[in-house]
Design a protein around this motif. Sequence first.
Motif, PDB file in Angstrom:
ATOM      1  N   MET A   1       0.850  -1.187   0.000  1.00 54.62           N
ATOM      2  CA  MET A   1       0.000   0.000   0.000  1.00 54.62           C
ATOM      3  C   MET A   1       0.883   1.233   0.000  1.00 54.62           C
ATOM      4  N   PRO A   2       1.104   1.797  -1.201  1.00 50.60           N
ATOM      5  CA  PRO A   2       2.032   2.920  -1.300  1.00 50.60           C
ATOM      6  C   PRO A   2       1.468   4.240  -0.804  1.00 50.60           C
ATOM      7  N   GLY A   3       0.165   4.368  -0.618  1.00 47.92           N
ATOM      8  CA  GLY A   3      -0.372   5.608  -0.093  1.00 47.92           C
ATOM      9  C   GLY A   3      -1.666   6.032  -0.750  1.00 47.92           C
ATOM     10  N   GLN A   4      -2.001   7.323  -0.546  1.00 45.91           N
ATOM     11  CA  GLN A   4      -3.283   7.836  -1.036  1.00 45.91           C
ATOM     12  C   GLN A   4      -3.098   8.769  -2.231  1.00 45.91           C
ATOM     13  N   ALA A   5      -4.004   8.645  -3.164  1.00 42.23           N
ATOM     14  CA  ALA A   5      -3.957   9.481  -4.359  1.00 42.23           C
ATOM     15  C   ALA A   5      -4.668  10.796  -4.100  1.00 42.23           C
ATOM     16  N   CYS A   6      -4.402  11.781  -4.959  1.00 44.79           N
ATOM     17  CA  CYS A   6      -5.104  13.058  -4.844  1.00 44.79           C
ATOM     18  C   CYS A   6      -5.616  13.465  -6.215  1.00 44.79           C
ATOM     19  N   ALA A   7      -6.621  14.334  -6.200  1.00 43.86           N
ATOM     20  CA  ALA A   7      -7.136  14.864  -7.461  1.00 43.86           C
ATOM     21  C   ALA A   7      -6.607  16.288  -7.616  1.00 43.86           C
ATOM     22  N   ILE A   8      -6.077  16.599  -8.798  1.00 40.52           N
ATOM     23  CA  ILE A   8      -5.543  17.955  -8.988  1.00 40.52           C
ATOM     24  C   ILE A   8      -6.027  18.561 -10.302  1.00 40.52           C
ATOM     25  N   ARG A   9      -5.935  19.883 -10.377  1.00 41.14           N
ATOM     26  CA  ARG A   9      -6.077  20.561 -11.654  1.00 41.14           C
ATOM     27  C   ARG A   9      -4.652  20.818 -12.131  1.00 41.14           C
ATOM     28  N   PRO A  10      -4.387  20.629 -13.407  1.00 39.41           N
ATOM     29  CA  PRO A  10      -2.992  20.728 -13.859  1.00 39.41           C
ATOM     30  C   PRO A  10      -2.554  22.170 -14.031  1.00 39.41           C
ATOM     31  N   VAL A  11      -3.095  23.067 -13.221  1.00 39.60           N
ATOM     32  CA  VAL A  11      -2.780  24.489 -13.314  1.00 39.60           C
ATOM     33  C   VAL A  11      -2.654  25.012 -11.891  1.00 39.60           C
TER      34      VAL A  11
END
Lengths: 475, 439
Positions: free
Chosen positions: B134-144
């Motif tokens: 379990m490498p960790g938690q993902a996040c949602a981003i805007r590419p700006v």
Amino acid sequence: MKLGHGQLGRRILLSVSSALLALSFAPTASAQDAGGEEKKDVSASEDAAKKEEDKWFAVINADVYPGTGGHFRDGTILAKNGKIEQIGVEVDLPEGTTVLDAGGLRVYPGLVAYASSGLFGASSSDFADTVNTFSPNLVMALGNGITTAGQSGAALKLKRGEIEGVLMKEKATTLLNFSAQNPQGRRSLLEKFDASARYLRDYRAWEEQKKSDKDAKEPSKKDSDATIVQVLRGDVRARFQADDREELLGVARLAQKYGFRPVIEGCREGWTVAEELGRAGAYAVVTPRDRTDKSEELVAAGGTSIENAAILRRHGVQVAIVPSSKGVDLGGIAGRDILALTVEAGFGVRGGLTNEAALEAITVVPARLLGVEHRVGTIEVGKDCDLLVCDGDLMHYETFVQQAVVDGKVVYEKNKELFYAHIRPNIDSVLAPETRVDKGQEGAAKPAEGEAKDKEEKKDEKGPDQGDKKDDKKD
Amino acid sequence: MKLRNLLSSCVALALSSLATAGDLVAIKAGHVETVSHGCIQHAVILVEDGKIVTVGKDLPIERGIPIIEAPDLWIVPGFVDPYSRVGLDARGGSEFNPQIRAEAELFPRNEEFEETLETGVTTLGLYPPGSGGMPGQACAIRPVGATAQEMLIKSGSYLLFVFRSDARSKKMLKDAFEKADEYVEKEKKAREKWDKDQSKKKDDKKDEKKEEKKEEKKEGTAADFQDEVAQDKKDEKAEKTDAAKGYVPPEADEKIKPFLDLRANKLRMLVTLFGAADWLHFSQALGKEKIGYDLRIALTRDIDVYEVAKQIGEKKLRVVMEPEITTMAGTLRQRNLPAEFVAAGAKLVLLPRGDSPTALKNWPRNVGEIIAAGLDRDVALRAMTLEPAEMLGIAERVGSVDKDKDANLLFFNGDPFEPSSKLIAVMFEGRIVHGEVQQ
């Protein structure tokens, strides 16, 4: 599940069981006659009350070769929740039974491969957490009749697409080295046996002594070897790899001295010392097609013999047969890998083994060696419902496994898998001629109920050409 | 490349100044794929402050509002790639680190983000690196964005679990939930104790004076007595602060917290599977634990997951896979697994075949191949937009052309899945950031 393709058997639904079956399959199950029907309902409702989720499975109209000697016709094997509940000629089937019609076909117990590799995915240990029961090798093994296999000393069930219950026994056998080529190892093994036997003797004495003297001291386990103790207690089977006459005699003497029954893998020159091996209660795991020349230095008989299995068996050695390769590999083309289990047994028959003994050599004997004889290896009430529906003699080179059943579930159907579906797709062509005549006559004398409907279905499945052909035959 | 970037940013600047003039812009388009409610012909989209205000057919536009005329163009919502490593370069092993968060690696102003945006991917889900465990938690981003905080839409979108059929993976999962159980037990005890103390103190207060008198009469050393009094005073003090603060549960281990969140449905799990058997072993290890999870199935050549498509479909799970045609193990028989899983009842997220700008650029075309091989077109479009947005837990903000959502719109000169179609322009939060459109 749909009915199987024992079309001939299906045409004449004569026996009580099959008549009931037809009723339970008819869509208008309510509009039915007669006494047997009521009986069935009562038993069915009782069962339903007991446990709703009971799963019933039956193979009907089969020529049953239970692997216990002999065989009988028109047999029904009924299984409840994966265990064989009833075997017989007229067996009432509970409502909702999944039925496989093996009319005109033979039913054998699922085969047990004493040793295998690569059937359950990449890993060779820790099966409970790693098995891959979707592996193509596993399906091919099922297609060649193997429903139980030994791997790395464990016994595993070929439960396709399931992981619960695959591991039947984790440690069934242990490999010991008693080779004359390794004198040091031989000596140390002897010492271990000595110490372990002494420990067990002391332990038993202590158990007796304890009854009168509560302060008696428990013997120390020092020097004794845990695995050897298991062997001497009969919990785990010791296996040896031995081929030469001298080595075989060595193992036999060791076994007799310490009182356990050894499993001897290879056993190529076993036929020369069969009597000694028999007296030592040995089990032999042989490959009838093994070839080694006799050692020129020896005067006594030596080398391999096609009669090896037969001679060993005659002298009371229980024989299991394995092909020369444990895995599924290109050798399969030459028929020497694990998939050629039945062919290898056939060569045992060629060397003088009886058909029954050859069947045992790939079913109940390896099951015994793997410590799962109480569950698999023969068709008997109480055992796991692992069956093969074959279109001929199991050990005939032409015979195919049409259906493989594991724990009361059809897990392989030849016509639905990629491997052999294209080879002799019409099984009628390979049925024994007398079966065809029998069924034809009966069918002509008294057409069974729902016959026409069956025929129609068949036409749909197989196309009009074959349907016509069958009609011709019948006429 | 740089020249193009420069050019496009010039255009973007020009347009953005145009847009910000009234903060309001209308788009008249031939086809608008809303994803959430079908395709609208002759549609008008009104955008204000980077958000969509209205979407409809032939809506009247107030005079003075700048209009983007796109009568021949197709508009689709900006693509959402929920499983990406764009702009990240850390490496990971196969440890148990559920507390690590992918945004820690985020380096804003990375050129890659700009390139990503140009391909029409307007939202990214970044996952932490790891080949197992379990490498960790993902996040949602805007590419700006100039800072990581500005880029971040949602932290803790899903917990990644790279599952393999072995004792270690299974134990990892079981142990984590067992530890969560231990914490729950501990928390319960702490709470009980607190409740007890609370009621006891109330009683104590009533009897306080009496007891003090009694205690004076009691036999005992002076020291004992003093201790007791001191203790009482301390308790009183503690009570006061407690009452002010209320009950404070004990702190959970940072590695255990994600599992409490999973149980509370605050976090999802994304489980990577490599074959059909992995699914069986994962189900067995998960047992009766009720958590929300999606399945990431990397489509390799001979993958056998079709064996369990039915089981997964029946559970209505979401599968995350590439638009690839695979073959049946040991044969050359082709299978369209995305379509098979959808037919079985699963929800589908399609990923680009890689993180490179080329792979992202070819994404719609690759999906088009799967559509040609039998996948439903609407499902496919949803699998690149709304479905991944839901997977990341940001569907209220992106993923479809709807009121109040970010105005992330892609302008194609034809059906986006046709090989001949081209991405003409990208609108990101109301600004044209790439390409040109008629004003």
